[in-house]
Design a protein around this motif. Structure first.
Motif, PDB file in Angstrom:
ATOM      1  N   GLY A 134       0.871  -0.790  -0.507  1.00  0.00           N
ATOM      2  CA  GLY A 134      -0.138   0.521   0.038  1.00  0.00           C
ATOM      3  C   GLY A 134       1.041   0.953   0.074  1.00  0.00           C
ATOM      4  O   GLY A 134       0.733   2.074  -0.683  1.00  0.00           O
ATOM      5  N   GLU A 135       2.228   1.162   0.582  1.00  0.00           N
ATOM      6  CA  GLU A 135       2.832   2.141   0.576  1.00  0.00           C
ATOM      7  C   GLU A 135       3.450   2.357  -0.599  1.00  0.00           C
ATOM      8  O   GLU A 135       3.267   3.507  -1.110  1.00  0.00           O
ATOM      9  N   LYS A 136       3.737   1.647  -0.735  1.00  0.00           N
ATOM     10  CA  LYS A 136       4.748   1.888  -2.469  1.00  0.00           C
ATOM     11  C   LYS A 136       3.631   2.321  -3.700  1.00  0.00           C
ATOM     12  O   LYS A 136       3.746   3.171  -4.241  1.00  0.00           O
ATOM     13  N   VAL A 137       2.293   1.393  -3.762  1.00  0.00           N
ATOM     14  CA  VAL A 137       1.028   2.380  -4.103  1.00  0.00           C
ATOM     15  C   VAL A 137       1.367   3.683  -4.264  1.00  0.00           C
ATOM     16  O   VAL A 137       0.920   4.475  -5.619  1.00  0.00           O
ATOM     17  N   ILE A 138       0.944   4.621  -2.851  1.00  0.00           N
ATOM     18  CA  ILE A 138       0.690   5.823  -2.872  1.00  0.00           C
ATOM     19  C   ILE A 138       1.782   6.465  -3.564  1.00  0.00           C
ATOM     20  O   ILE A 138       1.908   7.045  -4.246  1.00  0.00           O
ATOM     21  N   GLU A 139       3.112   5.810  -2.953  1.00  0.00           N
ATOM     22  CA  GLU A 139       3.881   6.875  -3.327  1.00  0.00           C
ATOM     23  C   GLU A 139       3.933   6.493  -5.143  1.00  0.00           C
ATOM     24  O   GLU A 139       4.724   8.086  -5.446  1.00  0.00           O
ATOM     25  N   SER A 140       3.565   5.989  -5.784  1.00  0.00           N
ATOM     26  CA  SER A 140       4.017   5.739  -7.346  1.00  0.00           C
ATOM     27  C   SER A 140       3.254   6.416  -7.462  1.00  0.00           C
ATOM     28  O   SER A 140       3.638   6.963  -8.495  1.00  0.00           O
ATOM     29  N   LEU A 141       2.192   6.964  -6.710  1.00  0.00           N
ATOM     30  CA  LEU A 141       0.584   8.146  -7.564  1.00  0.00           C
ATOM     31  C   LEU A 141       0.722   8.960  -6.904  1.00  0.00           C
ATOM     32  O   LEU A 141       0.121   9.912  -8.107  1.00  0.00           O
ATOM     33  N   LEU A 142       1.273   9.143  -6.233  1.00  0.00           N
ATOM     34  CA  LEU A 142       1.297  10.918  -5.650  1.00  0.00           C
ATOM     35  C   LEU A 142       1.904  11.955  -4.759  1.00  0.00           C
ATOM     36  O   LEU A 142       3.200  10.689  -4.031  1.00  0.00           O
ATOM     37  N   LYS A 143       2.175  12.844  -4.797  1.00  0.00           N
ATOM     38  CA  LYS A 143       3.050  13.741  -4.300  1.00  0.00           C
ATOM     39  C   LYS A 143       2.756  13.924  -3.074  1.00  0.00           C
ATOM     40  O   LYS A 143       3.893  14.042  -2.114  1.00  0.00           O
ATOM     41  N   LYS A 144       1.269  14.385  -2.904  1.00  0.00           N
ATOM     42  CA  LYS A 144       1.166  15.160  -1.472  1.00  0.00           C
ATOM     43  C   LYS A 144       0.516  14.118  -0.406  1.00  0.00           C
ATOM     44  O   LYS A 144      -0.490  13.768   0.180  1.00  0.00           O
ATOM     45  N   ILE A 145       1.835  13.697   0.552  1.00  0.00           N
ATOM     46  CA  ILE A 145       0.990  13.075   0.841  1.00  0.00           C
ATOM     47  C   ILE A 145       2.492  12.253   2.290  1.00  0.00           C
ATOM     48  O   ILE A 145       3.769  13.004   2.430  1.00  0.00           O
ATOM     49  N   PHE A 146       1.179  11.999   3.148  1.00  0.00           N
ATOM     50  CA  PHE A 146       2.012  11.505   4.708  1.00  0.00           C
ATOM     51  C   PHE A 146       1.413  10.286   4.543  1.00  0.00           C
ATOM     52  O   PHE A 146       0.229   9.691   5.254  1.00  0.00           O
ATOM     53  N   ILE A 147       3.255   9.108   5.134  1.00  0.00           N
ATOM     54  CA  ILE A 147       2.418   8.457   5.545  1.00  0.00           C
ATOM     55  C   ILE A 147       3.196   8.325   6.866  1.00  0.00           C
ATOM     56  O   ILE A 147       3.757   8.401   7.030  1.00  0.00           O
TER      57      ILE A 147
END
Length: 285
Positions: A134-147
């Motif tokens: 899930g983390e990797k998916v988010i990082e591949s699609l979004l720039k505006k993120i706080f994990i």
């Protein structure tokens, strides 16, 4: 500030966010349970995003049954990866910032030093692997993120270790508790406060962060503290992990280094035992 949506709002952290938002009189935050907005349902997600047009999305929705995930890999992957991917696409379309809750289970936990955000991830359970996916998916699609990776969550809400120990402590004369797994308890109310503080700050230092309370303990010592604070008389027996076998493997050392989040957001994080006292006092009211 525009709207904030919380997914998975009926879970432990979601309820803590609702508690803090109410105290801070935050009126533009909307809490959606999985029955109201399932992250696997793309049509519903589309309608929700169109209705609220959120500036921030807080994802508390997850498959968190660590042992059950070993036999239910497909559903764990659906919720922890595919669902997160669906949310990420919706965030892209609406230019929303995603705050996603992850876990210390993304680490193997075989080194006795506090884990930083750049340390190697090497999950040893299905739950940990799907959360890392899930983390990797988010990082591949979004720039505006706080994990935000966290662990050992407890509070007045939901099912958690602290509440289980309080219940068992009142039912049993003795209890065996694992003493060789080390980490830090996290009061979910403290985490919820931090999430809302991140939003309020407007800080755009996007990326992965670690959060737990301060200090280090074992499950055994955590339990002993619960019994001590709650004035419960019970014989607690320390055991090794191999004496208490579970379906999923746990990281033996999962103390998170919180230097990054403290510096970036000017946080003062409470010591775990102080927060535990607060929680138990609330439960006794």
């Amino acid at each position: 500030m525009n709207n904030i949506i919380v997914f998975g709002a009926s879970g432990q952290l979601g309820q803590c966010l609702k508690n803090i938002a109410s105290k801070k009189v935050i009126t533009n935050i909307y809490f959606l349970s999985s029955s109201e907005a399932n992250i696997l349902d793309t049509e519903t997600l589309k309608k929700v995003f169109e209705a609220y047009n959120p500036e921030y999305v807080i994802n508390c929705a997850a498959y968190t049954a660590v042992d059950k995930a070993e036999d239910d890999q497909e559903m764990a992957l659906k919720i922890n990866k595919t669902g997160v991917e669906n949310l990420s696409h919706a965030c892209v379309e609406h230019s929303s910032t995603l705050i996603h809750i992850s876990t210390d289970f993304v680490f193997k936990g075989d080194k006795a030093k506090p884990l930083t955000e750049v340390d190697e991830t090497k999950p040893v359970s299905v739950y940990g692997k799907t959360k890392l996916d899930g983390e990797k998916v988010i990082e591949s699609l979004l720039k505006k993120i706080f994990i935000i990776r966290t662990g050992w969550l407890y509070s007045e809400y939901g099912n958690n270790f602290a509440k289980t120990m309080l219940r068992l402590g009142s039912e049993k004369d003795e209890l065996k508790i694992i003493a060789d797994q080390v980490g830090t308890p996290t009061y979910a109310i403290d985490l919820a406060s931090t999430i809302l503080q991140i939003i309020k700050s407007g800080n755009t230092a996007y990326g992965i962060y670690h959060y737990s309370n301060e200090g280090v303990t074992s499950w055994y010592d955590f339990a002993k503290a619960i019994f001590d604070i709650a004035d419960i008389e019970i014989k607690a027996i320390p055991v090794k992990t191999e004496e208490y076998l579970t379906k999923a493997t746990r990281p033996p050392y999962s103390v998170l280094d919180k230097s990054k989040i403290k510096k970036e957001f000017n946080l003062e994080i409470p010591y775990w035992r102080d927060s535990l006292i607060t929680c138990i006092n609330k439960l006794k009211q």
